[in-house]
Design a protein around this motif. Structure first.
Motif, PDB file in Angstrom:
ATOM      1  N   GLY A 210     -58.576  -3.118  -4.101  1.00  0.00           N
ATOM      2  CA  GLY A 210     -59.906  -3.331  -3.537  1.00  0.00           C
ATOM      3  C   GLY A 210     -59.934  -4.226  -2.316  1.00  0.00           C
ATOM      4  N   ARG A 211     -58.833  -4.864  -1.984  1.00  0.00           N
ATOM      5  CA  ARG A 211     -58.779  -5.722  -0.805  1.00  0.00           C
ATOM      6  C   ARG A 211     -58.492  -4.884   0.438  1.00  0.00           C
ATOM      7  NH1 ARG A 211     -61.606  -9.996  -2.293  1.00  0.00           N
ATOM      8  NH2 ARG A 211     -60.717 -11.084  -4.106  1.00  0.00           N
ATOM      9  N   VAL A 212     -58.944  -5.383   1.576  1.00  0.00           N
ATOM     10  CA  VAL A 212     -58.719  -4.712   2.857  1.00  0.00           C
ATOM     11  C   VAL A 212     -57.870  -5.627   3.733  1.00  0.00           C
ATOM     12  CG1 VAL A 212     -59.787  -3.761   4.932  1.00  0.00           C
ATOM     13  CG2 VAL A 212     -60.894  -3.448   2.699  1.00  0.00           C
ATOM     14  N   ALA A 213     -56.773  -5.102   4.242  1.00  0.00           N
ATOM     15  CA  ALA A 213     -55.819  -5.899   5.012  1.00  0.00           C
ATOM     16  C   ALA A 213     -55.600  -5.311   6.396  1.00  0.00           C
ATOM     17  CB  ALA A 213     -54.482  -5.977   4.273  1.00  0.00           C
ATOM     18  N   ILE A 214     -55.471  -6.175   7.379  1.00  0.00           N
ATOM     19  CA  ILE A 214     -55.062  -5.790   8.726  1.00  0.00           C
ATOM     20  C   ILE A 214     -53.670  -6.362   8.969  1.00  0.00           C
ATOM     21  CG2 ILE A 214     -55.478  -6.089  11.206  1.00  0.00           C
ATOM     22  CD1 ILE A 214     -58.466  -6.323  10.566  1.00  0.00           C
TER      23      ILE A 214
ATOM     24  N   LEU B 185     -55.530 -10.826   6.797  1.00  0.00           N
ATOM     25  CA  LEU B 185     -55.015 -10.593   8.154  1.00  0.00           C
ATOM     26  C   LEU B 185     -53.591 -11.123   8.217  1.00  0.00           C
ATOM     27  CD1 LEU B 185     -55.183  -9.949  11.220  1.00  0.00           C
ATOM     28  CD2 LEU B 185     -56.160 -12.261  11.523  1.00  0.00           C
ATOM     29  N   VAL B 186     -52.674 -10.252   8.576  1.00  0.00           N
ATOM     30  CA  VAL B 186     -51.285 -10.666   8.786  1.00  0.00           C
ATOM     31  C   VAL B 186     -50.987 -10.550  10.277  1.00  0.00           C
ATOM     32  CG1 VAL B 186     -48.856 -10.278   8.218  1.00  0.00           C
ATOM     33  CG2 VAL B 186     -50.634  -9.862   6.487  1.00  0.00           C
TER      34      VAL B 186
ATOM     35  N   GLY C 200     -60.907 -15.128   2.203  1.00  0.00           N
ATOM     36  CA  GLY C 200     -60.016 -14.677   3.257  1.00  0.00           C
ATOM     37  C   GLY C 200     -58.606 -15.177   3.056  1.00  0.00           C
ATOM     38  N   ARG C 201     -57.665 -14.397   3.498  1.00  0.00           N
ATOM     39  CA  ARG C 201     -56.252 -14.759   3.441  1.00  0.00           C
ATOM     40  C   ARG C 201     -55.627 -14.395   4.782  1.00  0.00           C
ATOM     41  NH1 ARG C 201     -58.252 -16.903  -0.246  1.00  0.00           N
ATOM     42  NH2 ARG C 201     -57.702 -16.850  -2.448  1.00  0.00           N
TER      43      ARG C 201
ATOM     44  N   VAL D  25     -54.627 -15.811  17.755  1.00  0.00           N
ATOM     45  CA  VAL D  25     -55.926 -16.473  17.881  1.00  0.00           C
ATOM     46  C   VAL D  25     -57.043 -15.427  18.006  1.00  0.00           C
ATOM     47  CG1 VAL D  25     -57.356 -17.921  19.381  1.00  0.00           C
ATOM     48  CG2 VAL D  25     -54.993 -18.590  18.875  1.00  0.00           C
ATOM     49  N   ILE D  26     -56.831 -14.437  18.856  1.00  0.00           N
ATOM     50  CA  ILE D  26     -57.857 -13.413  19.090  1.00  0.00           C
ATOM     51  C   ILE D  26     -58.151 -12.631  17.809  1.00  0.00           C
ATOM     52  CG2 ILE D  26     -58.294 -11.222  20.291  1.00  0.00           C
ATOM     53  CD1 ILE D  26     -56.758 -12.512  22.702  1.00  0.00           C
ATOM     54  N   CYS D  27     -57.103 -12.222  17.115  1.00  0.00           N
ATOM     55  CA  CYS D  27     -57.302 -11.456  15.875  1.00  0.00           C
ATOM     56  C   CYS D  27     -57.962 -12.312  14.792  1.00  0.00           C
ATOM     57  CB  CYS D  27     -55.973 -10.898  15.376  1.00  0.00           C
ATOM     58  SG  CYS D  27     -55.298  -9.594  16.428  1.00  0.00           S
TER      59      CYS D  27
END
Length: 291
Positions: free
Chosen positions: A5-9, A85-86, A133-134, A117-119
């Motif tokens: 269920g988590r969403v990762a970039i 976000l990775v 958030g992670r 920084v931007i992401c």
């Protein structure tokens, strides 16, 4: 599947370490945005889908604010949240500092530091609003300890540690954990830099498994996890107790004379925040004044 269920970039996910990150997170149940500057994002997204997961490819640069914003918008439209976000995207422009151009220095800092920084900025308010958030910054032993020919890369990678240190404090109240991963992995960027036996042991998959500890429900914050060849370590920025030398006319000479005592590490500590240094210094000064 802890990340169900988590969403990762994952940035820089069209190959190498980013690819194995994306595949690993998908196996843990996360829906994954595969971002890459090249055309490899689509192929990795197809790999995720073939394995039964969900992925969305996005081709763009982490240094382009408009492209990053578009990626975040598309992710929210499709899945309605962003949990992980990775920041993995990176490049190398290795040369000794004397031979390195300032353009190559700026470019590496721009991609590694400003790209992260931007992401991060693009997802920060989303994570704050959902109170979850992670975020993982990709640092390096080159930044933590130095490496010949990588002044630009090392500077950018150590800057990410400082970025993490402050964001982890600011994100606490909204359950945003911010950590660093320092990988040793054989990727396109390391070809020709290591012997074949070492490259075979340093497969990227052996690093990606460490992500679960950094992005799961019980993730720590302000951790620097080092990983390579199936071995994991923690790195720390520590502070020694030091020595009080005063501010008299011979203070400079006393610093030199007490150099070993100032650097004694038997009782060094990991400060909770930067203010700890000033507090320690003032306590020593006030204690000396009281006699």
């Amino acid at each position: 599947m802890e990340l169900q269920g988590r969403v990762a970039i994952v940035t820089g996910a069209g190959g190498g370490l980013g690819r194995t990150h994306a595949l690993f997170l998908a196996r843990q149940g996360a829906k994954v945005v595969v971002m890459d500057l090249g055309d490899g994002a689509a192929g990795v997204a197809e790999e995720v889908a073939a394995a039964g997961g969900e992925a969305m490819p996005f081709q763009g640069s982490v240094t382009d604010e408009a492209q990053v914003a578009a990626m975040v918008t598309q992710t929210m439209e499709r899945w309605g949240r962003i949990d992980i976000l990775v920041n993995n995207a990176g490049i190398l422009r290795d040369k000794s500092f004397g031979k390195m151009s300032l353009d190559d220095f700026r470019l590496v800092v721009d991609v590694h530091l400003m790209g992260s920084v931007i992401c991060t900025k693009a997802v920060w308010d989303i994570m704050r609003e959902q109170n979850y958030g992670r975020i993982v910054m990709t640092t390096s032993s080159s930044g933590l300890y130095g490496n010949f020919g990588q002044a630009n890369y090392g500077a950018a990678k150590m800057a990410l540690v400082g970025f993490m240190q402050t964001l982890s404090i600011e994100g606490l109240k909204n359950n945003i954990a911010v950590n660093c991963l320092a990988p040793t992995a054989a990727t396109q960027m390391t070809e020709g830099l290591m012997p074949e036996q070492a490259l075979a042991a340093l497969k990227p998959e052996a690093v990606s498994v460490g992500l679960l500890a950094l992005v799961g429900e019980q993730a720590p914050t302000r951790a620097i996890l080092c990983a390579g060849a199936g071995h994991f370590e923690r790195a720390y920025i520590t502070l020694t107790p030091g020595a009080y030398v005063g501010t008299g006319p011979d203070a400079a000479e006393r610093v030199v004379a007490q150099w070993d005592a100032i650097g004694e590490r038997m009782q060094d500590s990991v400060p909770e925040a930067g203010r700890a240094q000033g507090q320690q210094e003032l306590q020593a000064a006030f204690g000396a004044a009281k006699g």
